[in-house]
Design an enzyme around this catalytic site. Structure first.
Site, short mmCIF file in Angstrom:
data_model
loop_
_atom_site.label_atom_id
_atom_site.label_comp_id
_atom_site.label_asym_id
_atom_site.label_seq_id
_atom_site.Cartn_x
_atom_site.Cartn_y
_atom_site.Cartn_z
NE ARG A 1 -15.08 16.61 25.21
CZ ARG A 1 -15.75 15.68 25.87
NH1 ARG A 1 -16.74 15.03 25.29
NH2 ARG A 1 -15.45 15.41 27.12
CG ASP B 1 -25.28 22.53 22.67
OD1 ASP B 1 -25.67 23.68 22.92
OD2 ASP B 1 -24.59 22.21 21.68
N GLY C 1 -23.40 17.31 31.83
CA GLY C 1 -22.28 17.42 32.77
C GLY C 1 -22.63 18.38 33.90
CG ASP D 1 -17.81 23.09 28.02
OD1 ASP D 1 -16.72 23.02 28.63
OD2 ASP D 1 -18.43 22.09 27.64
CB THR E 1 -22.46 23.92 30.35
OG1 THR E 1 -21.18 23.67 29.74
CG2 THR E 1 -23.09 25.11 29.64
NE ARG F 1 -22.94 12.61 29.20
CZ ARG F 1 -22.90 13.93 29.09
NH1 ARG F 1 -23.82 14.57 28.40
NH2 ARG F 1 -21.93 14.63 29.64
CG ASP G 1 -19.54 25.73 24.14
OD1 ASP G 1 -20.12 25.46 25.22
OD2 ASP G 1 -19.14 24.85 23.37
#
Lengths: 323, 323, 323, 323
Positions: free
Chosen positions: D172, D103, D11, D128, D126, D72, D130
């Site tokens: 997510r 990831d 992403g 996110d 990213t 992807r 995380d």
């Protein structure tokens, strides 16, 4: 007409790219080849002329500045310079021109058409808005919103510290930017070239407010106001009202940049299309504008010589709203 | 401790309101009464002290400035002034204080604690970031983003016109604001008090770029740079490089205002809670800060006397990135 | 007329506070007392009526939402409810009303005037812009700019991933928001209630673009489009073009909030003053609007029953610009 | 090492372009040739590999998305796909790689290095956050500020209408985005995957607030919360509290775009330089990150397998602040 050229000239304004995009796409749509002329008249003289297509203008609608760049050209003021410019156009077989700019741009376009007969249609691209023949110029709405955003930030600090802020906005000859900044920014006073405001008036207004226990003030000054620039005004007011904490901010070039607002993208897109379609329909030495929602072509000579007056009611509004 | 007071002092900074909110809510959460002291030490002396509750701080987290207002107080510099301040606190039965501010605020707090023993915990609220005892000060992240947003706009016009822009950002003693503005703004040169940059270096760098056919440049100058302010630097450069078109923009007070960023709201909220909880746990004359993610209380005297050094690697980064 | 009341009703819109401010200040300026009625007709019935003055509306011009709050009232639809409302007005000796809202607000105002003769002047406050009697409604310009800002962000990710984004914007009955979003957002396709767009057309347009090696697309859909909402349209297109990566974003309530743009603050200020001055000059059951720059009062009954048509040329512009 | 390649994968995130710029400029600075690989592993397999230089990355630091695009790739999951990728690199004589992603990107990089020994250094890109091995990921700060800006707008309308807004933000597997949105957005409740929040708790908290005459609420929900998405949560709450007016907004892809914040530009620039310098110094299969202000290289295998835990204190802060 099979080939046209497009250029930007004078001070850049947000929305110029959106207009370039519309010009290029409208040309493609109507089956006309389109060439980008870099750096305005300067690049025209030097032959900085490049083919454009639909892809060239992808993803530029939101960008400030102008991908065609801009410049001031002393050579174009001379017959020799214009001759070279004409030869470059002939070399590229360019039969018509679309220009985006203001007063100076259109003055040049007007002479050039008279001398060489190359049809030119212009779009009003300047943050100043003081151009006859259109309600709004491309870039004006964005510049006002940028200035207003800065004023909102300054008011935070003015309120926190009981200060008087003198904020200078662009507008060498007019208060078009200053007025909505003052009304929208909740300013107590506005000083514009079109209306006389003496330092005494400013001092009186501030003193009256202060006596009514109002402790922070915003004064908006158009850079071309006859009372002087923001620093000069502030110094005089500070002298008359030494207990107040006066500060000056000059917004400057920030007002020229940034992503264009929705209104500027719409206007730029409409006028870009109108320039190309006007050229194809035989318009020759005119500026495209929107007046009361309608598309209007105004001869360059009128846009240069006629004045567009600011609504005097707006100045009175500042008084009512700061009651 | 049953009653505490909160005030803001010195220059305002975005996130002060978020911090006030956190202080008030943390006090309510822990069953402590909380009073807002208006206009810093000035209002403390005059007794401008008002009860606050959870509602008083509703919907202020996103607001720039400080709802408690700020001011500089000459009286608090005198023993008599501090005596009056202490009497006002006694009158309201205020047993502890939380202050939000910078150097000057903490200097006053330090003396006040020494003289009257009123426990005070401070939160670092200043856009300058040059305060020992915390990685970041409240308002710094917002000020940098505001400045960067302006620089992005100026770059639009710089690129369109082949200009050199000299942009002055805040930072009387440090380059904390200038550095991320230079790196994030894609500037070619940065001038900060912590590093020596001669006009010759600037001229050389611009000339080298120009010879490599680079035509627009951005130079970021911290207001406290030893080479002079932006106007002075620009004038000297213009003299040495007369073919370049140099412009100056001083961002000014705009950098103080505006809605705080997420990082500033987080920091302000964390530190506001930490001030109250620190006070309740017996902290007395310290500033709450976050260092490497951990809450740290640093004696005021250290925050005032120790230096927080800027990472010298950042200056080198500007050189690498403008290659 | 010595006392007037002001209220907001229906969906909130950015600029309502700027309008409230102008109404209050204009009333003060003209020596009229002004009362704020909270939560629209609901609060009028309950007597939530409070005195306002110049200070009450300080520093609200830039705030989204409405400080008077808004609500929908079922009781006001009944004769009994309106009777109570009237009694509350009498109790407070309120002789005239200014309301800010849309269709529903003016329908209520119209009945109320017919039944009780209380003069009411309204300002058009709704992001939808589909109100006869004014070129623009208060909040519309802001909503469009907010949506456009989101679309700019989505285009970043669309371009990076070769995706088709279906973006739903507000507009249950009209494409007023969708059109400038599509033109200003560089969208390839726009779907609005006023123009028929079949799923087949959309699929064809996307397929054609794809075959011309265009890999990312933006489709703007007004929530009230007859082809369904964004999710439904996306699902059908995805089925027909399984090799494309379709995504849906519904902008939603974000479009209602935020600081009003300069244009909305200007419009709100002008119309707020016009409402008060109209009321004082004897206007009775009308909406104030600006048409072609001129102030116009239109009977409520016309604003409710007449249609304001969108310029069909704008839909064609989307086609030209996405060539 | 004379030639290196750079690509983005997974992403997109704001700041990826700032990182690409830093990578390219650092390579040029250190005398290394640099090639851009388009569309991640997909383009690597297909040989979409192009030379880049200092100019290629001019004026992209402020742009959202990624100029190298992302995609992807199912083929890269197969040995055959990776073999083709390797052959393409050999063909271009690329000796080392820099990747920006999360990831999935690092999982691929890890396998690729094990199989073919091509040194790879990664930057965490990213929204996110995380990802083990860095305090912050590139794009996170921007995404949070974008979400917060939307929440500020929604609060305007929530307050005006006495509504409960359920706002779903990205995340997510984690509440990294949700937490600062809740604290910074003045939310009453936050629901994240890392902490259990039952619908009963939510209903209780809202009911308690309501009984204390609080009438508007904001609930922030991470998309991956175990209680369901925003629509599901809202539906259940609405059933339990039918007198409240519940609304849902899903912020969606808007959070991925936009100009990166100052912090993201700084981080991206630092890590971009660190990736190149790490590669030149012999780093082989690691991610560059900043932990407590220090540059740290963490083996990809650890970034993939280890968890980065959210500070549990932050959840408690939401409770204190909404008191």
């Amino acid at each position: 007409m099979k080939k046209i050229g497009v250029f930007t000239s004078g001070g850049d304004a947000p929305g110029m790219n959106a207009c370039i995009r519309a010009i290029v796409r409208a040309a493609v749509y109507h089956g006309v080849e389109v060439y980008g002329i870099h750096r305005g008249y300067k690049g025209m003289i030097k032959g900085e002329i490049y083919k454009m297509d639909s892809h060239t203008v992808s993803n530029i609608i939101q960008k400030g500045g102008t991908i065609l760049r801009s410049a001031r050209s002393k050579e174009f003021l001379t017959p020799e310079g214009r001759k070279q410019a004409y030869e470059q156009l002939q070399k590229h077989e360019i039969e018509g021109l679309v220009c985006i700019g203001g007063d100076g741009t259109f003055t040049g376009a007007n002479i050039f058409f008279e001398e060489y007969g190359v049809p030119i249609v212009g779009a009003p691209g300047t943050i100043d808005n003081d151009l006859y023949g259109t309600d709004y110029t491309i870039g004006y709405d964005t510049a006002v919103n940028t200035a207003l955003d800065a004023i909102d930030k300054i008011r935070d600090t003015a309120d926190s510290h009981d200060r008087v802020f003198f904020i200078e906005v662009m507008g060498r000859d007019s208060g078009y930017i200053a007025i909505p900044c003052a009304i929208g920014g909740g300013a107590e006073i506005v000083m514009i070239p079109e209306a006389e405001t003496s330092i005494e008036n400013v001092v009186d207004a501030l003193r009256t407010g202060w006596n009514r226990s109002k402790t922070s003030f915003i004064v908006i000054i158009a850079e071309g106001d006859e009372a002087g620039n923001a620093s000069q005004v502030a110094a005089q007011v500070q002298e008359a009202l030494p207990h107040m904490d006066a500060r000056v901010t000059i917004l400057g070039h920030v007002q020229r940049g940034g992503a264009p607002t929705a209104a500027d993208r719409m206007l730029a897109s409409q006028l870009g299309i109108a320039c190309v379609e006007g050229l194809l329909e035989g318009q020759k030495c005119v500026m495209a504008g929107i007046i009361n929602g309608d598309l209007v072509y105004t001869p360059f000579i009128e846009t240069i010589t006629k004045d567009k007056l600011i609504n005097p009611h707006f100045v009175k509004m500042v008084n009512i709203l700061s009651v």
